[in-house]
Design an enzyme around this catalytic site. Structure first.
Site, short mmCIF file in Angstrom:
data_model
loop_
_atom_site.label_atom_id
_atom_site.label_comp_id
_atom_site.label_asym_id
_atom_site.label_seq_id
_atom_site.Cartn_x
_atom_site.Cartn_y
_atom_site.Cartn_z
N ASP A 183 0.81 -1.00 0.13
CA ASP A 183 0.01 0.00 -0.09
C ASP A 183 0.85 1.28 -0.16
O ASP A 183 1.72 1.33 0.78
CB ASP A 183 -0.99 0.11 1.31
CG ASP A 183 -1.62 1.13 1.41
OD1 ASP A 183 -1.53 2.02 1.82
OD2 ASP A 183 -3.11 0.96 0.98
N ILE A 184 0.52 2.11 -0.88
CA ILE A 184 1.35 3.57 -0.98
C ILE A 184 0.98 4.30 0.40
O ILE A 184 -0.14 4.65 0.52
CB ILE A 184 1.01 4.13 -2.24
CG1 ILE A 184 1.46 3.44 -3.51
CG2 ILE A 184 1.81 5.48 -2.19
CD1 ILE A 184 1.14 4.22 -4.84
N ASN A 191 -2.83 12.94 -3.41
CA ASN A 191 -3.75 13.52 -4.12
C ASN A 191 -4.31 14.69 -3.98
O ASN A 191 -4.67 15.74 -4.43
CB ASN A 191 -5.11 12.36 -4.28
CG ASN A 191 -5.03 11.28 -5.12
OD1 ASN A 191 -4.29 11.67 -6.07
ND2 ASN A 191 -5.34 10.06 -5.12
N ASP A 200 -2.02 9.70 -10.33
CA ASP A 200 -2.03 8.86 -11.33
C ASP A 200 -0.58 8.35 -11.64
O ASP A 200 -0.38 7.13 -12.11
CB ASP A 200 -2.79 9.24 -12.67
CG ASP A 200 -4.33 9.16 -12.23
OD1 ASP A 200 -4.68 8.58 -11.29
OD2 ASP A 200 -5.03 9.65 -13.50
N GLU A 227 -4.86 2.30 -4.09
CA GLU A 227 -3.36 2.22 -3.95
C GLU A 227 -2.78 1.07 -3.42
O GLU A 227 -1.76 0.97 -3.05
CB GLU A 227 -2.84 3.49 -3.24
CG GLU A 227 -3.22 3.58 -1.64
CD GLU A 227 -4.58 3.92 -1.35
OE1 GLU A 227 -4.57 4.44 -0.12
OE2 GLU A 227 -5.58 4.18 -2.27
#
Length: 315
Positions: A183-184, A191, A200, A227
């Site tokens: 997971d980022i 964002n 993106d 993500e």
């Protein structure tokens, strides 16, 4: 013949020597590569060794006649199209229908007229070209249906389809299987700060890092959702999965992502789970494996992120 067209080697089965040499000479003069045999049995044996997209066969031959050869070729090649032309001295409608029902695409009445023979073969090539284009379009549509449109990795639907297959294979061959769920970290902040277009870019760069770190044709990766990404490592024990995951973690940590505005540094958290079929009391389900990977990922995020938590699933 148009030299821009891909080659279409021809297999010619004809027991009559004069007719065989005549047909071969006519076709060779037009640039076709022709391999000849004297009967249907030889033709089938050769066809099993080497694929021929075009088969030109006599109807009446020793050992195996043309209609039987047609049926055998069709039965053994359901996924590869072969254009088959029957050479026949049989002129009745019933005989022609019988040959077509056996699997022939076309027929030529013997003795073959040179211009007609070449025209029939060129018709076959046009059909083969159309078939090839259709197959390419179908393959492209299938590929689009299993890939995530943004990152180019496999999508959730493909993960749900293939992961059970990997687990069954691990059980069958008693080989370890490892999963990495990642997971980022703080992706929402990316964002909110830079906008979704930059987000993106980050997702695509993250995906490239994963794809470039795994073994081609063995391991595979997919976008699990948002993500979150999943890496599946067949025949990989826990230590091997940890070595790979740590390499990815360090690469992400030390390599800022270049965007139009600035370089953005990101990190990721990882949950790594492995199961060894030989030590499991019962069959492992995809849901159980994913749930354990998710639990480990949650622990990594709770412990401060940019870290790896790993474990084994034993039952």
């Amino acid at each position: 013949m148009n030299n821009d067209c891909p080659p279409y080697p021809i297999l010619l089965a004809e027991d009559d020597l004069i007719s065989r040499r005549l047909c071969q000479k006519i076709l060779a003069r037009e640039g076709f590569a022709v391999t000849t045999v004297a009967n249907g049995r030889e033709a089938l044996e050769l066809f099993r060794q080497r694929f021929f997209p075009i088969v030109l066969t006599d109807w009446q031959m020793p050992e195996m006649e043309g209609p039987e050869l047609c049926r055998a070729i069709r039965d053994e090649n359901p996924n590869r199209y072969v254009f088959i032309v029957m050479l026949t001295s049989k002129g009745s409608k019933g005989d022609i229908i019988s040959g077509l029902e056996a699997g022939a695409d076309d027929y030529i009445t013997k003795p073959a007229h040179p211009a007609e023979l070449v025209a029939r073969i060129r018709t076959g090539i046009r059909i083969l070209e159309l078939e090839r284009s259709l197959k390419a379009a179908v393959d492209e549509i299938h590929l689009m249906s299993i890939l995530d449109s943004l990152t180019g990795l496999y999508n959730r639907g493909y993960i749900n389809e293939r992961l059970p297959q990997e687990i069954r294979r691990a059980h069958r061959y008693v080989r370890d299987l490892s999963l990495v769920l990642c997971d980022i970290d703080h992706f929402k902040k990316v964002n909110d700060t830079y906008g979704h277009l930059v987000g993106d870019v980050v997702l695509k760069s993250f995906a490239r890092c994963l794809a470039g770190s795994i073994r081609q044709e063995v391991d595979w990766a997919g976008r699990y959702g948002g993500e979150e990404f999943l890496i599946v490592l067949p025949e990989t024990h826990l230590h091997g999965a940890l070595v790979l995951t740590e390499r990815i973690r360090r690469t992400l940590e030390s390599t800022p992502i270049e965007t139009d505005n600035k370089a953005i540094g990101i990190t990721s958290s990882f949950g790594v789970v492995c199961f060894s079929p030989g030590t499991c009391k019962e069959a492992i389900t995809p849901e159980a494996l994913l749930q354990e990977a998710d639990n480990l990922l949650y622990r990594a995020k709770s412990e401060g992120r940019n870290r790896i938590e790993a474990g084994r699933l034993t039952s």
